[in-house]
Scaffold this motif. Structure first.
Motif, PDB file in Angstrom:
ATOM      1  N   SER A   1      26.676  27.058  49.886  1.00  0.00           N
ATOM      2  CA  SER A   1      27.359  28.286  49.468  1.00  0.00           C
ATOM      3  C   SER A   1      26.730  28.835  48.194  1.00  0.00           C
ATOM      4  O   SER A   1      26.744  30.034  47.960  1.00  0.00           O
ATOM      5  N   GLY A   2      26.222  27.939  47.360  1.00  0.00           N
ATOM      6  CA  GLY A   2      25.575  28.365  46.132  1.00  0.00           C
ATOM      7  C   GLY A   2      26.516  28.580  44.965  1.00  0.00           C
ATOM      8  O   GLY A   2      26.063  28.810  43.855  1.00  0.00           O
ATOM      9  N   PHE A   3      27.816  28.536  45.189  1.00  0.00           N
ATOM     10  CA  PHE A   3      28.770  28.738  44.102  1.00  0.00           C
ATOM     11  C   PHE A   3      28.849  27.512  43.212  1.00  0.00           C
ATOM     12  O   PHE A   3      28.752  26.380  43.673  1.00  0.00           O
ATOM     13  N   LYS A   4      29.042  27.742  41.926  1.00  0.00           N
ATOM     14  CA  LYS A   4      29.215  26.654  40.977  1.00  0.00           C
ATOM     15  C   LYS A   4      30.693  26.367  40.717  1.00  0.00           C
ATOM     16  O   LYS A   4      31.042  25.313  40.227  1.00  0.00           O
ATOM     17  N   ASN A   5      31.553  27.345  41.035  1.00  0.00           N
ATOM     18  CA  ASN A   5      32.992  27.153  40.904  1.00  0.00           C
ATOM     19  C   ASN A   5      33.568  26.770  42.264  1.00  0.00           C
ATOM     20  O   ASN A   5      32.850  26.716  43.250  1.00  0.00           O
ATOM     21  N   THR A   6      34.861  26.514  42.305  1.00  0.00           N
ATOM     22  CA  THR A   6      35.495  26.061  43.542  1.00  0.00           C
ATOM     23  C   THR A   6      35.603  27.210  44.537  1.00  0.00           C
ATOM     24  O   THR A   6      36.246  28.224  44.261  1.00  0.00           O
ATOM     25  N   ASP A   7      34.960  27.044  45.679  1.00  0.00           N
ATOM     26  CA  ASP A   7      34.975  28.044  46.743  1.00  0.00           C
ATOM     27  C   ASP A   7      36.307  27.929  47.488  1.00  0.00           C
ATOM     28  O   ASP A   7      36.592  26.901  48.089  1.00  0.00           O
ATOM     29  N   VAL A   8      37.112  28.981  47.409  1.00  0.00           N
ATOM     30  CA  VAL A   8      38.411  28.989  48.083  1.00  0.00           C
ATOM     31  C   VAL A   8      38.461  30.082  49.150  1.00  0.00           C
ATOM     32  O   VAL A   8      39.539  30.548  49.539  1.00  0.00           O
ATOM     33  N   THR A   9      37.287  30.477  49.626  1.00  0.00           N
ATOM     34  CA  THR A   9      37.192  31.502  50.659  1.00  0.00           C
ATOM     35  C   THR A   9      38.088  31.123  51.829  1.00  0.00           C
ATOM     36  O   THR A   9      38.068  29.990  52.296  1.00  0.00           O
ATOM     37  N   GLY A  10      38.898  32.066  52.281  1.00  0.00           N
ATOM     38  CA  GLY A  10      39.763  31.836  53.423  1.00  0.00           C
ATOM     39  C   GLY A  10      41.146  31.313  53.079  1.00  0.00           C
ATOM     40  O   GLY A  10      41.918  30.996  53.983  1.00  0.00           O
ATOM     41  N   LEU A  11      41.488  31.228  51.802  1.00  0.00           N
ATOM     42  CA  LEU A  11      42.839  30.798  51.429  1.00  0.00           C
ATOM     43  C   LEU A  11      43.870  31.657  52.141  1.00  0.00           C
ATOM     44  O   LEU A  11      43.655  32.847  52.345  1.00  0.00           O
ATOM     45  N   ASP A  12      45.000  31.061  52.466  1.00  0.00           N
ATOM     46  CA  ASP A  12      46.056  31.839  53.118  1.00  0.00           C
ATOM     47  C   ASP A  12      47.114  32.292  52.112  1.00  0.00           C
ATOM     48  O   ASP A  12      48.223  32.637  52.471  1.00  0.00           O
ATOM     49  N   TYR A  13      46.760  32.291  50.843  1.00  0.00           N
ATOM     50  CA  TYR A  13      47.631  32.835  49.804  1.00  0.00           C
ATOM     51  C   TYR A  13      46.770  33.605  48.799  1.00  0.00           C
ATOM     52  O   TYR A  13      45.573  33.749  49.015  1.00  0.00           O
ATOM     53  N   ALA A  14      47.396  34.131  47.761  1.00  0.00           N
ATOM     54  CA  ALA A  14      46.690  34.952  46.755  1.00  0.00           C
ATOM     55  C   ALA A  14      46.013  36.135  47.425  1.00  0.00           C
ATOM     56  O   ALA A  14      44.842  36.414  47.205  1.00  0.00           O
ATOM     57  N   LYS A  15      46.775  36.846  48.237  1.00  0.00           N
ATOM     58  CA  LYS A  15      46.197  37.941  49.011  1.00  0.00           C
ATOM     59  C   LYS A  15      46.265  39.297  48.311  1.00  0.00           C
ATOM     60  O   LYS A  15      45.687  40.260  48.780  1.00  0.00           O
ATOM     61  N   GLY A  16      46.969  39.376  47.201  1.00  0.00           N
ATOM     62  CA  GLY A  16      47.048  40.654  46.502  1.00  0.00           C
ATOM     63  C   GLY A  16      48.223  40.675  45.549  1.00  0.00           C
ATOM     64  O   GLY A  16      48.849  39.643  45.288  1.00  0.00           O
ATOM     65  N   PHE A  17      48.522  41.850  45.036  1.00  0.00           N
ATOM     66  CA  PHE A  17      49.612  41.997  44.068  1.00  0.00           C
ATOM     67  C   PHE A  17      49.979  43.464  43.965  1.00  0.00           C
ATOM     68  O   PHE A  17      49.229  44.343  44.398  1.00  0.00           O
ATOM     69  N   ALA A  18      51.129  43.720  43.378  1.00  0.00           N
ATOM     70  CA  ALA A  18      51.575  45.069  43.029  1.00  0.00           C
ATOM     71  C   ALA A  18      52.332  44.937  41.712  1.00  0.00           C
ATOM     72  O   ALA A  18      53.436  44.404  41.681  1.00  0.00           O
ATOM     73  N   MET A  19      51.706  45.378  40.631  1.00  0.00           N
ATOM     74  CA  MET A  19      52.300  45.324  39.292  1.00  0.00           C
ATOM     75  C   MET A  19      51.847  46.553  38.518  1.00  0.00           C
ATOM     76  O   MET A  19      50.939  47.253  38.953  1.00  0.00           O
ATOM     77  N   LYS A  20      52.438  46.761  37.357  1.00  0.00           N
ATOM     78  CA  LYS A  20      51.994  47.848  36.483  1.00  0.00           C
ATOM     79  C   LYS A  20      51.003  47.296  35.469  1.00  0.00           C
ATOM     80  O   LYS A  20      51.123  46.163  35.026  1.00  0.00           O
ATOM     81  N   ASP A  21      50.013  48.154  35.114  1.00  0.00           N
ATOM     82  CA  ASP A  21      49.087  47.737  34.077  1.00  0.00           C
ATOM     83  C   ASP A  21      49.678  48.071  32.708  1.00  0.00           C
ATOM     84  O   ASP A  21      50.764  48.654  32.614  1.00  0.00           O
ATOM     85  N   HIS A  22      48.977  47.699  31.664  1.00  0.00           N
ATOM     86  CA  HIS A  22      49.517  47.889  30.319  1.00  0.00           C
ATOM     87  C   HIS A  22      49.645  49.358  29.925  1.00  0.00           C
ATOM     88  O   HIS A  22      50.251  49.670  28.912  1.00  0.00           O
ATOM     89  N   ASN A  23      49.106  50.258  30.742  1.00  0.00           N
ATOM     90  CA  ASN A  23      49.265  51.697  30.515  1.00  0.00           C
ATOM     91  C   ASN A  23      50.422  52.282  31.323  1.00  0.00           C
ATOM     92  O   ASN A  23      50.649  53.490  31.291  1.00  0.00           O
ATOM     93  N   GLY A  24      51.109  51.420  32.088  1.00  0.00           N
ATOM     94  CA  GLY A  24      52.232  51.876  32.907  1.00  0.00           C
ATOM     95  C   GLY A  24      51.842  52.344  34.293  1.00  0.00           C
ATOM     96  O   GLY A  24      52.683  52.794  35.072  1.00  0.00           O
ATOM     97  N   GLN A  25      50.562  52.229  34.646  1.00  0.00           N
ATOM     98  CA  GLN A  25      50.082  52.669  35.956  1.00  0.00           C
ATOM     99  C   GLN A  25      50.272  51.567  36.998  1.00  0.00           C
ATOM    100  O   GLN A  25      49.862  50.427  36.772  1.00  0.00           O
ATOM    101  N   PRO A  26      50.886  51.903  38.145  1.00  0.00           N
ATOM    102  CA  PRO A  26      51.002  50.895  39.213  1.00  0.00           C
ATOM    103  C   PRO A  26      49.609  50.474  39.695  1.00  0.00           C
ATOM    104  O   PRO A  26      48.728  51.322  39.863  1.00  0.00           O
ATOM    105  N   ARG A  27      49.432  49.178  39.903  1.00  0.00           N
ATOM    106  CA  ARG A  27      48.137  48.639  40.341  1.00  0.00           C
ATOM    107  C   ARG A  27      48.316  47.695  41.509  1.00  0.00           C
ATOM    108  O   ARG A  27      49.270  46.928  41.566  1.00  0.00           O
TER     109      ARG A  27
END
Length: 181
Positions: free
Chosen positions: A8-34
């Motif tokens: 794979s060539g990665f030096k960190n832990t390859d977690v490709t294909g995880l079935d979690y950590a798929k996204g988020f919906a929060m506001k940034d520090h400027n109040g903008q939804p992200r």
């Protein structure tokens, strides 16, 4: 977590294909939804922490600022997100001073207690309030970052305290996979 497959060539832990950590919906520090989709075309580094952290958080943020510097022009294709696990103290105003102080492109994300619990659960991130003797408190939390590729797929888990070289290496790999130099 998955181990990096041979080649794979990665030096960190390859977690490709995880079935979690798929996204988020929060506001940034400027109040903008992200949402994660807002950063399509960029590698996204998501770190969970808090502004009153005495060690891991400022060290990690400084390390990521150094990564951005070492990436040079490629840094424009990387977005670092700091998700607070302490919305009780970390107001948008405080995040807007703290997070960009490390690098102007960094964004702080904040939610209410329920939103914070949801993103932490979705990313399987541990955090817990630890009361101090003086009436104050600290937060114990997972010390690592998740990295998404420019297509929005979870790819890596980066452990805290390893230095910049493995992170720079892996971000360059992800960016080159996406067709850029």
């Amino acid at each position: 977590m998955l181990l990096s497959p041979v080649g794979s060539g990665f030096k960190n832990t390859d977690v490709t294909g995880l079935d979690y950590a798929k996204g988020f919906a929060m506001k940034d520090h400027n109040g903008q939804p992200r949402k994660l989709e807002d950063f399509r075309g960029k590698a996204v580094v998501v770190f969970f922490g808090y502004t009153h952290c005495p060690d891991v958080c400022p060290t990690t943020m400084a390390e990521m600022a150094n990564v951005m510097q070492q990436l040079g022009p490629q840094a424009e294709r990387v977005q670092v997100l700091f998700v607070t696990v302490d919305p009780e103290r970390d107001t948008p105003q405080l995040l807007s001073q703290y997070v960009p102080a490390f690098h102007p492109s960094f964004l702080g994300l904040i939610g209410d207690k329920a939103e914070t619990e949801k993103i932490a659960k979705d990313f399987r991130v541990f955090y817990q309030k630890v009361n101090g003797k003086d009436g104050g408190y600290t937060m114990d939390h997972t010390a690592g970052s998740y990295v998404f590729d420019p297509q929005g797929r979870i790819r890596l888990f980066v452990r805290h305290g390893q230095g910049t070289e493995p992170i720079v290496h892996d971000l360059k790999l992800l960016l080159s996979e996406a067709g850029g130099k």
